[in-house]
Design an enzyme around this catalytic site. Sequence first.
Site, mmCIF file in Angstrom:
data_model
loop_
_atom_site.group_PDB
_atom_site.id
_atom_site.type_symbol
_atom_site.label_atom_id
_atom_site.label_comp_id
_atom_site.label_asym_id
_atom_site.label_seq_id
_atom_site.Cartn_x
_atom_site.Cartn_y
_atom_site.Cartn_z
ATOM 1 N N CYS A 1 0.787 -1.211 0.006
ATOM 2 C CA CYS A 1 0.187 -0.065 -0.032
ATOM 3 C C CYS A 1 0.833 1.756 -0.230
ATOM 4 C CB CYS A 1 -0.927 0.295 1.254
ATOM 5 S SG CYS A 1 0.147 -0.165 3.066
ATOM 6 N N ASP B 1 2.090 2.563 1.845
ATOM 7 C CA ASP B 1 2.074 3.380 3.957
ATOM 8 C C ASP B 1 4.007 3.077 4.498
ATOM 9 O OD1 ASP B 1 -0.218 4.381 3.757
ATOM 10 O OD2 ASP B 1 -1.552 1.833 4.573
ATOM 11 N N CYS C 1 -1.663 6.663 3.809
ATOM 12 C CA CYS C 1 -3.394 6.610 3.526
ATOM 13 C C CYS C 1 -4.157 7.591 4.849
ATOM 14 C CB CYS C 1 -3.981 6.242 3.225
ATOM 15 S SG CYS C 1 -4.271 4.507 3.988
ATOM 16 N N CYS D 1 -2.885 -1.338 8.109
ATOM 17 C CA CYS D 1 -2.638 0.220 8.615
ATOM 18 C C CYS D 1 -2.667 0.465 10.242
ATOM 19 C CB CYS D 1 -3.880 1.537 8.747
ATOM 20 S SG CYS D 1 -3.632 1.302 6.554
#
Length: 138
Positions: free
Chosen positions: A34, A36, A60, A104
């Site tokens: 992703c 991150d 994000c 996350c």
Amino acid sequence: MKYSEKVMDHFTNPRNVGEIEDADGVGVVGNAKCGDIMKMYLKIDENDVITDCKFKTFGCGAAIATSSMATELVKGHTIEEALKLTNSVVVEALDGLPPVKVHCSVLAEEAIKTAVADYYQKIGRPVDFEIEKAHDDE
């Protein structure tokens, strides 16, 4: 994708953003899938209390919100208490996350534990805990 009011609040008004120049422990984690990346800074006193915790996250809204909430949950607590922080606790404190964003919260947990491990290595204390990884295949 629907986010809770708490997620939106921590995304739009993140707490503890920044870095600690003379941090006792620093943890950097990322998830290639992703994109991150989280960097967590800890200031720890002689009683093993986390007196300050800051983060820098590239990612994000959910990644920023989970970083922000994680710092709030460990600041003022002992290392022992911080090591008990799980991604589920972070998700619950944010009133939930969409399933595709749960990784996350795993990153936030991982960042704190990696920062504690860094601190332990600096002071010559054995790292006697596991760090769950936010795997790319999730």
